[in-house]
Design an enzyme around this catalytic site. Structure first.
Site, PDB file in Angstrom:
ATOM      1  CE  LYS A  48      -0.351  -0.547   5.004  1.00 30.26           C
ATOM      2  NZ  LYS A  48      -1.132  -1.142   6.088  1.00 30.26           N
ATOM      3  NE  ARG A 142      -6.641  -0.246  11.417  1.00 26.82           N
ATOM      4  CZ  ARG A 142      -5.413  -0.339  10.898  1.00 26.82           C
ATOM      5  NH1 ARG A 142      -4.572   0.654  11.008  1.00 26.82           N
ATOM      6  NH2 ARG A 142      -5.035  -1.434  10.273  1.00 26.82           N
ATOM      7  CE1 TYR A 264      12.160  31.723   7.029  1.00 24.59           C
ATOM      8  CE2 TYR A 264      12.402  29.384   6.526  1.00 24.59           C
ATOM      9  CZ  TYR A 264      12.133  30.684   6.117  1.00 24.59           C
ATOM     10  OH  TYR A 264      11.844  30.943   4.800  1.00 24.59           O
ATOM     11  CG  MET A 323       8.854  24.118   1.612  1.00 25.03           C
ATOM     12  SD  MET A 323       7.861  25.232   0.612  1.00 25.03           S
ATOM     13  CE  MET A 323       6.846  26.025   1.841  1.00 25.03           C
TER      14      MET A 323
END
Ligand SMILES: *Cc1c(COP(=O)(O)O)cnc(C)c1O
Length: 383
Positions: A48, A142, A264, A323
């Protein structure tokens, strides 16, 4: 109308910021190792999420060549991709038949739905005469029918309207914790339910479940993360070979004086005169911001940021992951790192799971989130 070019998808090597080298030989070796551990049970590959980010189109043929004949995916569309890559394979779809309209998709590609509820059972009976698997919930809450619903289904599923059942399965909630009491409890419930479906294969174990012991292996195991080199069980040395090496290109190397701040938020302040390598990968590539070396809230559970590997040494991340860029401290390389060099983010020298842990997450999330900007290089296909 003119075609709009796709943005930086799977960039070629000469212009890519990051590169993923995917060792299909290691993938095949991991599959063979899991078949030895699972025997006499058959080992299915869980592919998957595009084979946990590796790429179904490459991973599935390599697994098929290694002897894998059964695959699990989450969604029907993924099943179509597996069918294209492995025409003769048996393919189970974990999320079930989805809708009435999906019947033709399942039929055309010979996909086998995992029926997860009484509603799924009714739907499949209405739209198809083809085989299906039954998922029984044994304590995870689930997906899956309850134990009582499974008992009722076993009694009712006879005659002309019977669904040709080929597998009864359940899923363990705590397989990665060897001593967890829920493992025994789920196994007991599952053995009780599976016994109602005489002659039909049963399946309980994921990667960690394979390592729990023979009882959990049943007829078919479902190996995911261990195939891809990730750590399946906590507190056990990882016996699998790394499959994915992630690297980032160094764009710039700069000297920064002690007292200077980096990135940052000026979140890191250098304690010594330092050499920094600024590398071309960031959180947009799935390298999580929470793996930063400093200044990111919500990562208080782990003290250190992640490291890269270059010039034969670990190079810690300095400041925040941004980023598209990460700053690594390469002072200890003494000038040996230059623009155009590659820094390993994880692979043979830095464990996938160590980077994930530094970001407060698991190898699964790191792998499946790697993004489309990397160049993907496949090696070892003929092993
Ligand atoms: C994803 C998944 C697996 C594979 O789990 P790993 O921990 O990656 O081995 C097996 N079974 C089910 C039902 C799953 O959803």
């Amino acid at each position: 109308m003119q075609a709009i070019p796709a943005a930086a998808q799977d960039a070629p090597g000469d212009i890519a910021g990051g590169r993923l080298t995917i060792d299909l030989g290691a993938l095949a070796a991991n599959y063979r190792k899991l078949t030895e551990l699972s025997a006499p049970a058959e080992t299915a590959a869980v592919v998957k999420a595009d084979a946990y980010g590796l790429g179904i189109a490459h991973a599935v043929p390599a697994l098929a060549r290694a002897g894998c004949g059964t695959f699990f995916v989450a969604y029907p569309a993924e099943g179509l991709a597996v069918r294209a890559a492995a025409p003769g394979a048996r393919i189970f779809v974990l999320s079930g038949p989805m809708s009435d309209k999906a019947a033709t998709t399942f039929a055309d590609a010979q996909l086998i739905p995992v029926l997860n509820s009484v509603e799924d059972i009714a739907l499949w009976r209405r739209i198809s005469r083809e085989p299906a698997a039954l998922h029984v919930d044994t304590g995870m809450n689930r997906l899956g029918v309850s134990e009582d619903e499974a008992v009722q289904f076993a009694a009712e599923n006879t005659g002309g309207m019977a669904i040709p059942l080929v597998l009864v399965m359940s899923h363990l909630a705590c397989a990665d914790e060897h001593g967890h009491r829920l493992n025994r409890q789920q196994l007991n419930t599952f053995q009780h339910v599976a016994a109602l479906f005489e002659g039909i294969d049963s399946s309980l174990a994921n990667s960690a479940g394979i390592m729990l012991g023979a009882d959990c292996r049943c007829a078919l195991t479902r190996a995911g993360i261990a195939l891809y080199g990730g750590r399946a069980a906590n507190a056990v040395d990882n016996p699998m070979r790394p499959v994915v090496t992630a690297e980032a290109r160094v764009l710039q190397v700069r000297g920064v004086r002690a007292g200077g701040t980096v990135g940052y938020g000026a979140a890191a302040r250098l304690e010594r005169d330092s050499i920094l390598a600024i590398a071309a990968t960031g959180y947009a590539d799935g390298y999580q911001r929470a793996a930063s070396g400093a200044g990111v809230p919500l990562r208080s559970a782990v003290s250190d940021g992640a490291s890269g590997f270059v010039c034969g040494k670990r190079a810690p991340i300095v400041g925040r992951v941004s980023m598209d860029l990460i700053a690594f401290d390469v002072t200890d390389c003494g000038g040996a790192v230059a623009p155009g060099d590659w820094i390993e983010l994880f692979g043979a020298n830095i464990a996938l799971d160590d980077v994930a842990e530094a970001a407060g997450t698991i190898g699964y999330e790191l792998l499946t989130g790697l993004g489309r900007r990397y160049e993907r290089v496949y090696v070892g296909a003929d092993n």
